[in-house]
Design a protein around this motif. Structure first.
Motif, PDB file in Angstrom:
ATOM      1  N   MET A 199       0.920  -1.069  -0.103  1.00  0.00           N
ATOM      2  CA  MET A 199      -0.013  -0.047  -0.075  1.00  0.00           C
ATOM      3  C   MET A 199       0.810   1.346  -0.039  1.00  0.00           C
ATOM      4  O   MET A 199       1.765   1.384   0.755  1.00  0.00           O
ATOM      5  N   SER A 200       0.696   2.249  -0.800  1.00  0.00           N
ATOM      6  CA  SER A 200       1.351   3.251  -0.826  1.00  0.00           C
ATOM      7  C   SER A 200       0.415   4.657  -0.110  1.00  0.00           C
ATOM      8  O   SER A 200      -0.522   4.291   0.338  1.00  0.00           O
ATOM      9  N   GLY A 201       1.097   5.575   0.016  1.00  0.00           N
ATOM     10  CA  GLY A 201       0.626   6.747   0.778  1.00  0.00           C
ATOM     11  C   GLY A 201      -0.380   7.423   0.054  1.00  0.00           C
ATOM     12  O   GLY A 201      -0.440   7.283  -1.347  1.00  0.00           O
ATOM     13  N   SER A 202      -0.874   8.142   0.590  1.00  0.00           N
ATOM     14  CA  SER A 202      -1.957   9.135  -0.087  1.00  0.00           C
ATOM     15  C   SER A 202      -2.156  10.521   0.439  1.00  0.00           C
ATOM     16  O   SER A 202      -1.960  10.689   1.580  1.00  0.00           O
ATOM     17  N   ILE A 203      -2.326  11.606  -0.355  1.00  0.00           N
ATOM     18  CA  ILE A 203      -2.355  12.886  -0.049  1.00  0.00           C
ATOM     19  C   ILE A 203      -3.846  13.385  -0.004  1.00  0.00           C
ATOM     20  O   ILE A 203      -4.617  13.324  -1.067  1.00  0.00           O
ATOM     21  N   ALA A 204      -4.689  13.850   1.204  1.00  0.00           N
ATOM     22  CA  ALA A 204      -5.842  14.143   1.128  1.00  0.00           C
ATOM     23  C   ALA A 204      -5.859  15.669   0.350  1.00  0.00           C
ATOM     24  O   ALA A 204      -4.990  16.063   0.653  1.00  0.00           O
ATOM     25  N   GLN A 205      -6.961  16.044  -0.077  1.00  0.00           N
ATOM     26  CA  GLN A 205      -7.159  17.389  -0.561  1.00  0.00           C
ATOM     27  C   GLN A 205      -6.482  18.485   0.360  1.00  0.00           C
ATOM     28  O   GLN A 205      -6.987  18.186   1.673  1.00  0.00           O
ATOM     29  N   GLY A 206      -5.573  19.157  -0.177  1.00  0.00           N
ATOM     30  CA  GLY A 206      -5.026  20.252   1.004  1.00  0.00           C
ATOM     31  C   GLY A 206      -6.221  21.296   1.020  1.00  0.00           C
ATOM     32  O   GLY A 206      -7.143  21.565   0.059  1.00  0.00           O
ATOM     33  N   THR A 207      -6.275  22.026   2.031  1.00  0.00           N
ATOM     34  CA  THR A 207      -7.018  23.293   2.014  1.00  0.00           C
ATOM     35  C   THR A 207      -6.189  24.546   2.346  1.00  0.00           C
ATOM     36  O   THR A 207      -5.163  24.304   3.043  1.00  0.00           O
ATOM     37  N   SER A 208      -6.461  25.667   1.963  1.00  0.00           N
ATOM     38  CA  SER A 208      -5.969  26.751   2.047  1.00  0.00           C
ATOM     39  C   SER A 208      -6.849  27.832   2.622  1.00  0.00           C
ATOM     40  O   SER A 208      -8.034  27.944   1.821  1.00  0.00           O
ATOM     41  N   GLN A 209      -6.241  28.793   3.496  1.00  0.00           N
ATOM     42  CA  GLN A 209      -7.156  29.883   3.926  1.00  0.00           C
ATOM     43  C   GLN A 209      -6.520  30.866   3.946  1.00  0.00           C
ATOM     44  O   GLN A 209      -5.211  30.906   3.920  1.00  0.00           O
ATOM     45  N   THR A 210      -7.018  32.265   3.759  1.00  0.00           N
ATOM     46  CA  THR A 210      -6.086  33.541   3.781  1.00  0.00           C
ATOM     47  C   THR A 210      -7.065  34.406   4.918  1.00  0.00           C
ATOM     48  O   THR A 210      -8.074  34.546   4.798  1.00  0.00           O
ATOM     49  N   HIS A 211      -6.028  34.979   5.612  1.00  0.00           N
ATOM     50  CA  HIS A 211      -6.821  35.780   6.769  1.00  0.00           C
ATOM     51  C   HIS A 211      -5.840  37.080   6.945  1.00  0.00           C
ATOM     52  O   HIS A 211      -4.613  37.265   7.192  1.00  0.00           O
ATOM     53  N   GLY A 212      -6.241  38.148   6.187  1.00  0.00           N
ATOM     54  CA  GLY A 212      -5.396  39.279   5.706  1.00  0.00           C
ATOM     55  C   GLY A 212      -4.238  38.904   5.071  1.00  0.00           C
ATOM     56  O   GLY A 212      -4.468  38.381   3.710  1.00  0.00           O
ATOM     57  N   ASN A 213      -3.084  39.121   5.552  1.00  0.00           N
ATOM     58  CA  ASN A 213      -1.833  38.583   4.810  1.00  0.00           C
ATOM     59  C   ASN A 213      -1.336  37.330   5.301  1.00  0.00           C
ATOM     60  O   ASN A 213      -0.035  36.820   4.713  1.00  0.00           O
ATOM     61  N   MET A 214      -2.020  36.714   6.051  1.00  0.00           N
ATOM     62  CA  MET A 214      -1.671  35.337   6.466  1.00  0.00           C
ATOM     63  C   MET A 214      -2.220  34.331   5.698  1.00  0.00           C
ATOM     64  O   MET A 214      -3.534  34.232   5.663  1.00  0.00           O
ATOM     65  N   HIS A 215      -1.582  33.219   5.037  1.00  0.00           N
ATOM     66  CA  HIS A 215      -1.930  32.113   4.496  1.00  0.00           C
ATOM     67  C   HIS A 215      -1.862  30.942   5.479  1.00  0.00           C
ATOM     68  O   HIS A 215      -0.770  30.801   6.028  1.00  0.00           O
ATOM     69  N   ILE A 216      -2.781  30.040   5.229  1.00  0.00           N
ATOM     70  CA  ILE A 216      -2.659  28.814   6.152  1.00  0.00           C
ATOM     71  C   ILE A 216      -3.056  27.541   5.102  1.00  0.00           C
ATOM     72  O   ILE A 216      -4.012  27.659   4.530  1.00  0.00           O
ATOM     73  N   LEU A 217      -2.072  26.699   5.052  1.00  0.00           N
ATOM     74  CA  LEU A 217      -2.262  25.586   4.094  1.00  0.00           C
ATOM     75  C   LEU A 217      -2.380  24.329   5.191  1.00  0.00           C
ATOM     76  O   LEU A 217      -1.685  24.010   6.095  1.00  0.00           O
ATOM     77  N   HIS A 218      -3.366  23.431   5.200  1.00  0.00           N
ATOM     78  CA  HIS A 218      -3.593  22.139   5.790  1.00  0.00           C
ATOM     79  C   HIS A 218      -3.505  20.880   4.856  1.00  0.00           C
ATOM     80  O   HIS A 218      -3.986  20.961   3.684  1.00  0.00           O
ATOM     81  N   PHE A 219      -2.760  19.850   4.950  1.00  0.00           N
ATOM     82  CA  PHE A 219      -2.815  18.715   4.330  1.00  0.00           C
ATOM     83  C   PHE A 219      -3.004  17.673   5.486  1.00  0.00           C
ATOM     84  O   PHE A 219      -2.492  17.742   6.628  1.00  0.00           O
ATOM     85  N   VAL A 220      -3.444  16.353   5.096  1.00  0.00           N
ATOM     86  CA  VAL A 220      -3.470  15.081   5.789  1.00  0.00           C
ATOM     87  C   VAL A 220      -2.746  14.231   4.806  1.00  0.00           C
ATOM     88  O   VAL A 220      -3.449  13.909   3.618  1.00  0.00           O
ATOM     89  N   VAL A 221      -1.672  13.563   5.206  1.00  0.00           N
ATOM     90  CA  VAL A 221      -0.937  12.822   4.268  1.00  0.00           C
ATOM     91  C   VAL A 221      -1.262  11.146   5.074  1.00  0.00           C
ATOM     92  O   VAL A 221      -0.807  11.177   6.228  1.00  0.00           O
ATOM     93  N   ARG A 222      -1.928  10.398   4.408  1.00  0.00           N
ATOM     94  CA  ARG A 222      -1.853   8.817   5.004  1.00  0.00           C
ATOM     95  C   ARG A 222      -0.983   8.144   4.580  1.00  0.00           C
ATOM     96  O   ARG A 222      -0.697   8.221   3.173  1.00  0.00           O
ATOM     97  N   LEU A 223      -0.209   7.417   5.433  1.00  0.00           N
ATOM     98  CA  LEU A 223       1.150   6.688   5.132  1.00  0.00           C
ATOM     99  C   LEU A 223       1.132   5.302   5.599  1.00  0.00           C
ATOM    100  O   LEU A 223       0.523   5.053   6.795  1.00  0.00           O
ATOM    101  N   PRO A 224       1.588   4.351   4.908  1.00  0.00           N
ATOM    102  CA  PRO A 224       1.470   2.840   5.485  1.00  0.00           C
ATOM    103  C   PRO A 224       2.548   2.558   6.172  1.00  0.00           C
ATOM    104  O   PRO A 224       2.837   1.475   6.921  1.00  0.00           O
ATOM    105  N   GLN A 225       3.076   3.567   6.833  1.00  0.00           N
ATOM    106  CA  GLN A 225       4.359   3.387   7.790  1.00  0.00           C
ATOM    107  C   GLN A 225       3.974   3.935   9.070  1.00  0.00           C
ATOM    108  O   GLN A 225       3.198   4.837   9.393  1.00  0.00           O
ATOM    109  N   ARG A 226       4.425   3.168  10.091  1.00  0.00           N
ATOM    110  CA  ARG A 226       4.041   3.690  11.475  1.00  0.00           C
ATOM    111  C   ARG A 226       4.705   4.920  12.032  1.00  0.00           C
ATOM    112  O   ARG A 226       5.704   5.508  11.339  1.00  0.00           O
ATOM    113  N   MET A 227       4.156   5.423  12.897  1.00  0.00           N
ATOM    114  CA  MET A 227       4.622   6.998  13.473  1.00  0.00           C
ATOM    115  C   MET A 227       6.072   6.989  13.577  1.00  0.00           C
ATOM    116  O   MET A 227       6.704   7.990  13.049  1.00  0.00           O
ATOM    117  N   GLU A 228       6.478   6.053  14.298  1.00  0.00           N
ATOM    118  CA  GLU A 228       8.063   6.105  14.783  1.00  0.00           C
ATOM    119  C   GLU A 228       8.938   5.883  13.586  1.00  0.00           C
ATOM    120  O   GLU A 228      10.101   6.429  13.649  1.00  0.00           O
TER     121      GLU A 228
END
Length: 135
Positions: free
Chosen positions: A1-30
């Motif tokens: 099984m390979s990893g997958s990248i969920a749709q990223g989200t992008s927000q802008t508040h004034g001149n501050m940008h915020i990107l969020h991603f969830v990347v699912r990986l078949p490897q353990r956290m450690e």
């Protein structure tokens, strides 16, 4: 099984940008942790870390992003770097199933240098690097 990248989200508040991603990986956290919390690991897929003191308040210098400090550190779980000019970059790992993990990523920054597509490409590289057989 390979990893997958969920749709990223992008927000802008004034001149501050915020990107969020969830990347699912078949490897353990450690097994994913070194890729987001060591100089060598970050250099393999993101950018070289010229300085990285692995502790809360430690110094960090990410090439092309800037230098600053480690603003959150929970071994095998959370690594957050706040760098002058590059904003705040947070990697939060969560267990997913028996042998998988989810990487919840947030990047807060000002300016237009970083994009959702640029991070998507970086995460594709991370999935590729983590999928290589270990020597």
């Amino acid at each position: 099984m390979s990893g997958s990248i969920a749709q990223g989200t992008s927000q802008t508040h004034g001149n501050m940008h915020i990107l969020h991603f969830v990347v699912r990986l078949p490897q353990r956290m450690e097994d994913v942790w070194p890729a987001v919390a060591t100089s060598e690991g970050l250099g393999d897929w993101f950018t070289p870390a010229d300085v990285l003191e692995p502790r809360l308040g430690g110094a960090v210098a990410l090439r092309g992003m800037g230098s600053g400090e480690v603003t959150a550190w929970d071994v095998d779980r959370v690594a957050e770097y706040t760098v002058e000019g590059g904003g705040r970059i947070r990697f939060h790992l969560e267990r997913e199933g028996e042998d998988g993990s989810a990487l919840r990523f947030t990047h807060e920054f000002q300016g237009e240098e970083e994009t959702e597509q640029r991070w998507r490409s970086r995460f594709e590289r991370l999935i590729e690097v983590l999928g290589r057989p270990q020597a």
